[in-house]
Design a protein around this motif. Structure first.
Motif, short mmCIF file in Angstrom:
data_model
loop_
_atom_site.label_atom_id
_atom_site.label_comp_id
_atom_site.label_asym_id
_atom_site.label_seq_id
_atom_site.Cartn_x
_atom_site.Cartn_y
_atom_site.Cartn_z
N LEU A 81 80.26 -10.60 19.12
CA LEU A 81 79.23 -11.09 18.34
C LEU A 81 79.51 -12.32 17.76
O LEU A 81 80.68 -12.36 17.01
CB LEU A 81 78.53 -10.19 17.34
CG LEU A 81 77.09 -10.31 16.91
CD1 LEU A 81 76.27 -10.13 17.93
CD2 LEU A 81 76.99 -9.09 15.75
N ILE A 82 78.92 -13.64 17.83
CA ILE A 82 79.10 -14.75 17.09
C ILE A 82 77.79 -15.29 16.59
O ILE A 82 76.70 -14.96 16.84
CB ILE A 82 79.52 -15.68 18.03
CG1 ILE A 82 78.53 -16.27 19.25
CG2 ILE A 82 81.06 -15.46 18.72
CD1 ILE A 82 78.72 -17.28 20.08
N PRO A 83 77.80 -16.13 15.14
CA PRO A 83 76.69 -16.62 14.77
C PRO A 83 75.87 -17.65 15.52
O PRO A 83 76.51 -18.37 16.48
CB PRO A 83 77.19 -17.42 13.65
CG PRO A 83 78.64 -16.86 13.21
CD PRO A 83 79.13 -16.26 14.74
N PRO A 86 73.93 -23.65 16.99
CA PRO A 86 74.23 -24.79 17.91
C PRO A 86 74.67 -26.01 17.29
O PRO A 86 75.77 -26.67 17.67
CB PRO A 86 72.90 -25.17 18.59
CG PRO A 86 72.14 -23.79 18.29
CD PRO A 86 72.50 -23.29 16.97
N LYS A 87 74.32 -26.17 16.04
CA LYS A 87 74.85 -27.64 15.39
C LYS A 87 76.41 -27.52 15.14
O LYS A 87 77.41 -28.20 15.58
CB LYS A 87 74.32 -27.76 14.05
CG LYS A 87 74.72 -28.97 13.11
CD LYS A 87 74.08 -29.04 11.82
CE LYS A 87 74.43 -30.35 11.12
NZ LYS A 87 73.98 -30.40 9.75
N HIS A 88 76.96 -26.14 14.67
CA HIS A 88 78.33 -25.85 14.49
C HIS A 88 79.22 -25.91 15.62
O HIS A 88 80.26 -26.57 15.88
CB HIS A 88 78.45 -24.44 13.73
CG HIS A 88 79.68 -24.02 13.64
ND1 HIS A 88 80.71 -24.62 12.67
CD2 HIS A 88 80.34 -23.13 14.24
CE1 HIS A 88 82.00 -24.16 12.75
NE2 HIS A 88 81.73 -23.10 13.47
N GLU A 118 67.66 -10.26 15.75
CA GLU A 118 67.23 -10.80 14.46
C GLU A 118 67.28 -12.62 14.66
O GLU A 118 66.76 -13.29 13.88
CB GLU A 118 68.19 -10.52 13.45
CG GLU A 118 69.46 -10.76 13.71
CD GLU A 118 70.54 -9.96 14.53
OE1 GLU A 118 71.71 -9.99 14.83
OE2 GLU A 118 69.91 -8.81 15.17
N GLY A 119 67.91 -12.80 15.90
CA GLY A 119 67.96 -14.56 16.05
C GLY A 119 68.85 -15.08 15.33
O GLY A 119 69.09 -16.60 15.54
N ARG A 120 70.01 -14.52 14.77
CA ARG A 120 70.87 -15.17 14.00
C ARG A 120 72.18 -15.01 14.48
O ARG A 120 73.03 -15.58 14.10
CB ARG A 120 71.04 -14.69 12.53
CG ARG A 120 69.54 -14.87 11.93
CD ARG A 120 69.74 -14.81 10.26
NE ARG A 120 68.60 -15.14 9.46
CZ ARG A 120 68.06 -14.50 8.63
NH1 ARG A 120 68.66 -13.82 8.03
NH2 ARG A 120 66.92 -15.06 8.14
N SER A 121 72.26 -14.30 15.58
CA SER A 121 73.54 -14.30 16.56
C SER A 121 73.44 -14.33 18.16
O SER A 121 72.40 -14.19 18.28
CB SER A 121 74.51 -13.00 15.71
OG SER A 121 73.64 -12.02 16.10
#
Length: 157
Positions: A81-83, A86-88, A118-121
């Protein structure tokens, strides 16, 4: 043709006749030589831009996949699981956010990673990343067209 032999230059009338003979649409349109040269130049420019774009994206996909695969702490771990940033990832892989976003969308469409509810990972799929990198290093993987075939093949799995 040997290098020391002079090349025959075509007159503008011969160039026009050749262009019309090669492309029936130009024959029917009775385009002027300047219009034909302009159209051919535009076609060459578009083809070159497409080739460069696919080469650049091809490289971006590979860099991103290698980066994601390196995030796995253990060789036997199959998911990670990763955050979802895309910018990072773009900054870490030396690409603009838009390119990173496009690569991530391609990877998501082909099952290399899955966006969590949740769209954050994202959930990375190690086997799919390894499959992609193996394909990427094969002699077949040299055009955007072949990459599209890879994506379609992955979607069916």
């Amino acid at each position: 043709m040997p290098a020391d032999q002079p090349r025959a230059e075509l007159s503008s009338a011969q160039q026009l006749a050749l262009a019309r003979a090669l492309d029936p649409r130009r024959r029917q349109a009775k385009a002027t030589p300047e219009e034909i040269v302009s159209q051919i130049t535009a076609l060459k420019t578009r083809a070159l831009n497409a080739a460069m774009s696919s080469h650049i994206l091809h490289s971006a996909h590979m860099r991103m996949a290698e980066y994601f695969l390196a995030r796995f702490p253990r060789a036997d771990q199959q998911e990670l699981l990763i955050p979802a940033t895309p910018k990072h990832y773009g900054e870490l892989n030396n690409m603009v956010r838009q390119t990173a976003h496009r690569v991530i969308n391609d990877f998501e469409a082909s099952g290399l990673l899955t966006r969590r509810e949740e769209g954050r990972s994202y959930l990375l799929n190690r086997a799919a990343l390894e499959e992609y990198l193996q394909w990427e290093k094969s002699p077949v993987a040299n055009t955007a067209h072949e990459f599209a075939h890879f994506l379609i093949g992955r979607k069916k799995k």
